[in-house]
Structures are given as C-alpha cells and as structure tokens.
Design a protein around this motif. Structure first.
Motif, mmCIF file in Angstrom:
data_model
loop_
_atom_site.group_PDB
_atom_site.id
_atom_site.type_symbol
_atom_site.label_atom_id
_atom_site.label_comp_id
_atom_site.label_asym_id
_atom_site.label_seq_id
_atom_site.Cartn_x
_atom_site.Cartn_y
_atom_site.Cartn_z
ATOM 1 N N TRP A 1 0.869 -1.162 0.105
ATOM 2 C CA TRP A 1 0.014 0.099 0.084
ATOM 3 C C TRP A 1 1.019 1.315 0.252
ATOM 4 C CZ3 TRP A 1 -4.505 1.489 -1.582
ATOM 5 C CH2 TRP A 1 -5.086 2.645 -0.901
ATOM 6 N N ASP A 2 1.941 1.246 0.673
ATOM 7 C CA ASP A 2 2.454 2.521 0.804
ATOM 8 C C ASP A 2 3.466 2.835 -0.285
ATOM 9 O OD1 ASP A 2 2.148 3.228 3.711
ATOM 10 O OD2 ASP A 2 3.521 1.994 4.505
ATOM 11 N N GLN A 3 3.783 1.527 -1.117
ATOM 12 C CA GLN A 3 4.727 1.842 -2.337
ATOM 13 C C GLN A 3 3.556 2.251 -3.341
ATOM 14 O OE1 GLN A 3 6.436 -1.790 -2.864
ATOM 15 N NE2 GLN A 3 8.218 -1.404 -2.059
ATOM 16 N N TRP A 4 2.439 2.061 -3.491
ATOM 17 C CA TRP A 4 1.345 2.330 -4.554
ATOM 18 C C TRP A 4 1.161 3.679 -3.955
ATOM 19 C CZ3 TRP A 4 -0.879 1.957 -8.779
ATOM 20 C CH2 TRP A 4 -1.867 2.411 -9.141
ATOM 21 N N LYS A 5 1.009 4.067 -2.943
ATOM 22 C CA LYS A 5 0.518 5.609 -2.701
ATOM 23 C C LYS A 5 1.641 6.286 -2.952
ATOM 24 C CE LYS A 5 -0.307 5.530 1.689
ATOM 25 N NZ LYS A 5 -0.661 6.084 3.041
#
Length: 85
Positions: A7-11
């Motif tokens: 999720w953090d990489q996607w954001k």
C-alpha cells in the motif's frame, strides 16, 4: 514484487505521478478525471493485492458514478498529503 503488493509503495508511486502531472501543468480537473479512469480500470481489471485495495475495490463496486468520482478525488488528496509531508 509489484507496486500493487504494498500500500505505501502504491501511494508513493501515485504521489510521484501526481507531482509530475502537476509539474507539467495538468489541471486538477484532468487529474480528477484520470484518477476516476484509473480507479475504474483497477476495479475491473486488477485483483486487489492487499487489504486496503480490497476495501477500495469493495467500495468502488457498490458506489454510484458520483461516489466513484468522490473516491478518486479522495485518493488524489491522500497521495497529495502523503507526498507533501
């Protein structure tokens, strides 16, 4: 490992793309429309890879077009906030 797996990489990926688009002079209206199109594509073509994406996919599946635009706009705000910190 795909950026969709975390999720953090996607954001962060979305934040980088958003910052680049804004730097290129793309209007907020166009960014909003693109966010909607990306959300629709992901909901219809990509299997969610983490719990956050599953929640978004579930919300997207029951939302009206107006609500989907609101979800897309909130994602833009979320990555803008995270990218500016």
């Amino acid at each position: 490992m795909s950026i969709l797996d975390n999720w953090d990489q996607w954001k962060n990926f979305l934040g980088d793309r958003l910052q680049s688009a804004e730097g290129d002079g793309i209007s907020q209206s166009v960014i909003s429309d693109l966010a909607f199109e990306i959300g629709d594509y992901l909901a219809n073509q990509v299997t969610p890879k983490n719990d956050q994406e599953k929640v978004l996919a579930d919300l997207w599946s029951v939302a009206s077009d107006e609500e989907r635009h609101a979800i897309a706009n909130m994602m833009v705000k979320l990555v803008e906030k995270g990218h500016n910190q």
